[in-house]
Design an enzyme around this catalytic site. Structure first.
Site, PDB file in Angstrom:
ATOM      1  CB  SER A  86      -7.638  -0.482   2.755  1.00  0.00           C
ATOM      2  OG  SER A  86      -8.911   0.081   2.918  1.00  0.00           O
ATOM      3  CE  LYS A 163     -19.768   4.206  -4.085  1.00  0.00           C
ATOM      4  NZ  LYS A 163     -19.766   5.609  -4.576  1.00  0.00           N
ATOM      5  CG  ASP A 215      -9.499   4.191  -3.606  1.00  0.00           C
ATOM      6  OD1 ASP A 215     -10.709   4.023  -3.366  1.00  0.00           O
ATOM      7  OD2 ASP A 215      -8.590   3.733  -2.887  1.00  0.00           O
ATOM      8  CG  HIS A 243      -9.813   0.661  -2.057  1.00  0.00           C
ATOM      9  ND1 HIS A 243      -9.211   1.735  -1.427  1.00  0.00           N
ATOM     10  CD2 HIS A 243      -9.968  -0.290  -1.096  1.00  0.00           C
ATOM     11  CE1 HIS A 243      -9.012   1.455  -0.150  1.00  0.00           C
ATOM     12  NE2 HIS A 243      -9.455   0.232   0.076  1.00  0.00           N
ATOM     13  CG  LEU A 258      10.008  -4.996  -7.331  1.00  0.00           C
ATOM     14  CD1 LEU A 258       9.955  -5.569  -8.739  1.00  0.00           C
ATOM     15  CD2 LEU A 258      10.843  -5.886  -6.425  1.00  0.00           C
TER      16      LEU A 258
END
Length: 266
Positions: A86, A163, A215, A243, A258
Site C-alpha cells: 500500500s 474496502k 482490491d 487489499h 518466493l
C-alpha cells in the site's frame, strides 16, 4: 514444499501500509522463514508499537527512519528483498533511492509505485482522482494548513470491512480494528519536486509488482496503470486477494515472494 538451497536464501524486509504495523505480516513471515529465508517485519515511525509521536512525523524520511536505520545496520555484503504494501511502496522506493547497493529487488504489493519523472505524490494524486468522494467511508482524513493533499488518515471500521478486508478472515479484521493507528499520508512532502526519485538509484533496482485483483481501494486497473507508468520486471496477479493480501491470500502472496527470490541472483 518451500525448501530451498542454502545459496539461494535471501533476507526479506516487510514494510506495512498506512495505519498498520509489522503485525500485519504474521501469516507471511513464518512461511518465508520455513522456506529458509531470513525475514524482518518493521514498524515504521509512529506505527505498530513504534513509540514515535505522529506529530513528529512530517516527511517521508522521518516516517521511513526505522527502515533506513535497519538498512544502515547491514554488513557491506548484505542485501535484501524489500516488500512494500500500500503506502509502504513509498517507503521502499525511498529506501531503494538511498541504498540501491543493498537491495536485490523491491516488491510492491498493491502498493503505490512512484516513478522517476514526477514527484512521489503523482501516483497518490492520480489514485485520489480515481476514487469516489466517499471511498474512505467513515475514515478520518486531515490536511495541513494550506495544503491540498492529505496529511493523516485513520481508516474507519466500516472502510476496513468493506474496502480493505472484504475477503479476509473476520478474525484478521477484528485484529485490524484493534491495532490500527492514525497514520501519515505526507501529501505535502511527497508533492515536493525536490523529493523526486532518480533513475540512477531507485530506478536501477529490480522492481516487481503483485496485483491484488479484488482490491476495493487500489483497483486492479489502477495497479496495472502504475506498472505501465513505470515499468517493472514482472507483474504477478493474485486471484481473490483484497487489499490485504497477507490476510486474504497469504499462501499465494508467499508463493509470489518466493518466486521473486528464485528469480533474483545472489
Amino acid at each position: 514444499m518451500y525448501r530451498i538451497m542454502k545459496e539461494s536464501r535471501k533476507r526479506f524486509v516487510l514494510v506495512h501500509g498506512v495505519c498498520h504495523g509489522a503485525w500485519c505480516w504474521y501469516k507471511v513471515k513464518p512461511v518465508l522463514e520455513r522456506a529458509g529465508h531470513q525475514v524482518t517485519a518493521l514498524d515504521l515511525a509512529a506505527s505498530g508499537v513504534n513509540s514515535k509521536n505522529l506529530a513528529d512525523v512530517h516527511t517521508l524520511s522521518e516516517y521511513s527512519e526505522p527502515l533506513i536505520k535497519f538498512l544502515e545496520s547491514l554488513g557491506e555484503e548484505e542485501k535484501v528483498i524489500l516488500v512494500g504494501h500500500s503506502l509502504g511502496g513509498m517507503n521502499v522506493a525511498f529506501a531503494a533511492e538511498k541504498f540501491p547497493e543493498k537491495i536485490f529487488a523491491v516488491v510492491f504489493v498493491s502498493a503505490l509505485l512512484p516513478d522517476t519523472s514526477h514527484q512521489p505524490s503523482y501516483v497518490m494524486e492520480k489514485l485520489f482522482e480515481e476514487l469516489p468522494p466517499d471511498a474512505f467511508m467513515d475514515s478520518e482524513i486531515t490536511y495541513e494548513v494550506g495544503g491540498k493533499l492529505s496529511s493523516t488518515i485513520f481508516i474507519g471500521p466500516k472502510c476496513l470491512a468493506s474496502k480493505l478486508y472484504q475477503h479476509s478472515p473476520i478474525e484478521d479484521l477484528a485484529l485490524a480494528t484493534t491495532l490500527t493507528r492514525v497514520g501519515p499520508l505526507l501529501g505535502n512532502d511527497l508533492s515536493n519536486i525536490g523529493n523526486k526519485f532518480s533513475e540512477e538509484r531507485y530506478g536501477s533496482v529490480a522492481r516487481f509488482y503483485v496485483v491484488c485483483k479484488d482490491d476495493n481501494i487500489v483497483s486492479e486497473k489502477f495497479q496495472l496503470w502504475m506498472t505501465q507508468n513505470y515499468a517493472v520486471r514482472e507483474v504477478i496477479e493474485l486471484q481473490g486477494a483484497d487489499h490485504m493480501a497477507m490476510f486474504s491470500a497469504p499462501q499465494d502472496l508467499c508463493a509470489a515472494l518466493l518466486r521473486v527470490a528464485r528469480s533474483t541472483p545472489g
